[in-house]
Design a protein around this motif. Sequence first.
Motif, PDB file in Angstrom:
ATOM      1  N   THR A 266       0.830  -1.213   0.000  1.00  0.00           N
ATOM      2  CA  THR A 266       0.000   0.000   0.000  1.00  0.00           C
ATOM      3  C   THR A 266       0.867   1.266   0.000  1.00  0.00           C
ATOM      4  N   VAL A 267       0.497   2.208  -0.861  1.00  0.00           N
ATOM      5  CA  VAL A 267       1.239   3.475  -0.911  1.00  0.00           C
ATOM      6  C   VAL A 267       0.970   4.283   0.359  1.00  0.00           C
ATOM      7  N   ILE A 268       2.014   4.884   0.921  1.00  0.00           N
ATOM      8  CA  ILE A 268       1.865   5.760   2.091  1.00  0.00           C
ATOM      9  C   ILE A 268       2.423   7.127   1.701  1.00  0.00           C
ATOM     10  N   LEU A 269       1.554   8.142   1.698  1.00  0.00           N
ATOM     11  CA  LEU A 269       1.993   9.478   1.279  1.00  0.00           C
ATOM     12  C   LEU A 269       1.876  10.479   2.425  1.00  0.00           C
ATOM     13  N   PRO A 270       2.979  11.060   2.859  1.00  0.00           N
ATOM     14  CA  PRO A 270       2.882  12.143   3.847  1.00  0.00           C
ATOM     15  C   PRO A 270       2.116  13.302   3.209  1.00  0.00           C
ATOM     16  N   ALA A 271       1.404  14.059   4.026  1.00  0.00           N
ATOM     17  CA  ALA A 271       0.617  15.178   3.504  1.00  0.00           C
ATOM     18  C   ALA A 271       1.505  16.302   2.997  1.00  0.00           C
TER      19      ALA A 271
END
Lengths: 266, 266
Positions: free
Chosen positions: A82-87
């Motif tokens: 799963t992709v995890i993107l910081p805001a």
Amino acid sequence: MCPDIDTITYGLANILDKDRGWGISDDSFKFLEQMKTFGQENWFRIGDRDLALHVVRTNLLKEGKTLSSITELIRKSFSIPTVILPASDNHIETRIETAQGDMHIQEFWVKNHAEPEIKGIRYDGISKADANIKAVELIRNSDLVVIAPGNPISSIGPIISLPSIRKELTSRRSTVVAISPIIGNSAFSGPASKYMEAMGVESSPYGVALYYKDVASNLVISDFDTAYEKKIHSLGINTHKTNIVMQNEEEEMKLSNFVLEKFNIA
Amino acid sequence: MCPDIDTITYGLANILDKDRGWGISDDSFKFLEQMKTFGQENWFRIGDRDLALHVVRTNLLKEGKTLSSITELIRKSFSIPTVILPASDNHIETRIETAQGDMHIQEFWVKNHAEPEIKGIRYDGISKADANIKAVELIRNSDLVVIAPGNPISSIGPIISLPSIRKELTSRRSTVVAISPIIGNSAFSGPASKYMEAMGVESSPYGVALYYKDVASNLVISDFDTAYEKKIHSLGINTHKTNIVMQNEEEEMKLSNFVLEKFNIA
């Protein structure tokens, strides 16, 4: 540390310490115990394995790498699909202004047990921060955006305070659904109620709706909170009632399926 | 890291990993194992407890504390009764110049397994370093100075290269006794032979005598090394023969008592 990114990472890597709600399960604390013998601060229970992530990230940030590229490297290290993107790739730090002075949110919550009287809460750096463009695009291109029942002030607040993320959510709020972290007047866990009250927001499903009204037109609330529905609807927000307390994986799956079915996503 | 200070500290605290010869016994390596999963360098086997000492010292050095005050703080943390004095509060770093480039001594020994061809060895910072005045005074006021069978080049060399320590030892060399770390042409352990040869010093008890001749007029050598005595005596150095290989506490006590008795110290 990036408590939310870390907890998401460990959770998706299936190594999260679910009893504590953060850190790595079966971690040891030899580093910290030794630090204590040297008279060092040890109020933050960082385990030996957990420490490695913070050291790697801090080193890479010092080398000029972005938070999102580091998050990506760590995700791959754990083989998380799963992709995890910081805001944002900018430094944003939640500070609690208290009767005992200004302190880091972890210092307030962990070291001082949330005891000092809160005068205010601010996100240092937010006005100069840019949203992560990939996060903005992902929001734009998703069928549904779910705002998890995290702490509205400390976890979700900084994200939706970033203008381009806020704008993106606002323009598609009919397919944004938030899950209330509050039943009646109490948060499931953590300092959500305390922070909401400090920000002048009522600690209730209605307070959550009020806080999210610009960015979401759907709120999942507890079966027990029928009494709040009319007031929530008056904000232009639909309510969806179910069990929102997740105490095991089965309840987690049930809630996520409830949300997906409501929005016709298989 | 300060490998010699650390090993002495852990040894006196009775927590030294005697099999490895450094670090803490029964330490765990979770931090390092996790670092490896992030693709980080992990050739230096720092344990989780051991790490705490290096982090504390590095932080205190950054805060402007001196190495000797930090060493004192750590000594007290372990309730060690024996005073431990660094030779200098200045940064001195042993660098190995090799056919594969210039490298830190630990990088040469641990990471590269002492394989690169040595072109030279230097102590970076030594010319600008001041000796620790307390160490100079302790040498001046001691009945006997014993130079342990450490590596002459990497452990003892930097200390006796400090002018005021060298001067102090030279002026009282009749009550300075060195213990040879070499029997025949071989060091007990570690890279002593390799470093001595790289510095143009013969790897033998005679080479040790030659290296220490200005600062010590006594050398304890192995019972097996009668053949070297005449040449050593020609340097104005007395020899004292006994078993110099210490493989257990009994042999350590025997050797130290041998030295104390030779110099009439109860």
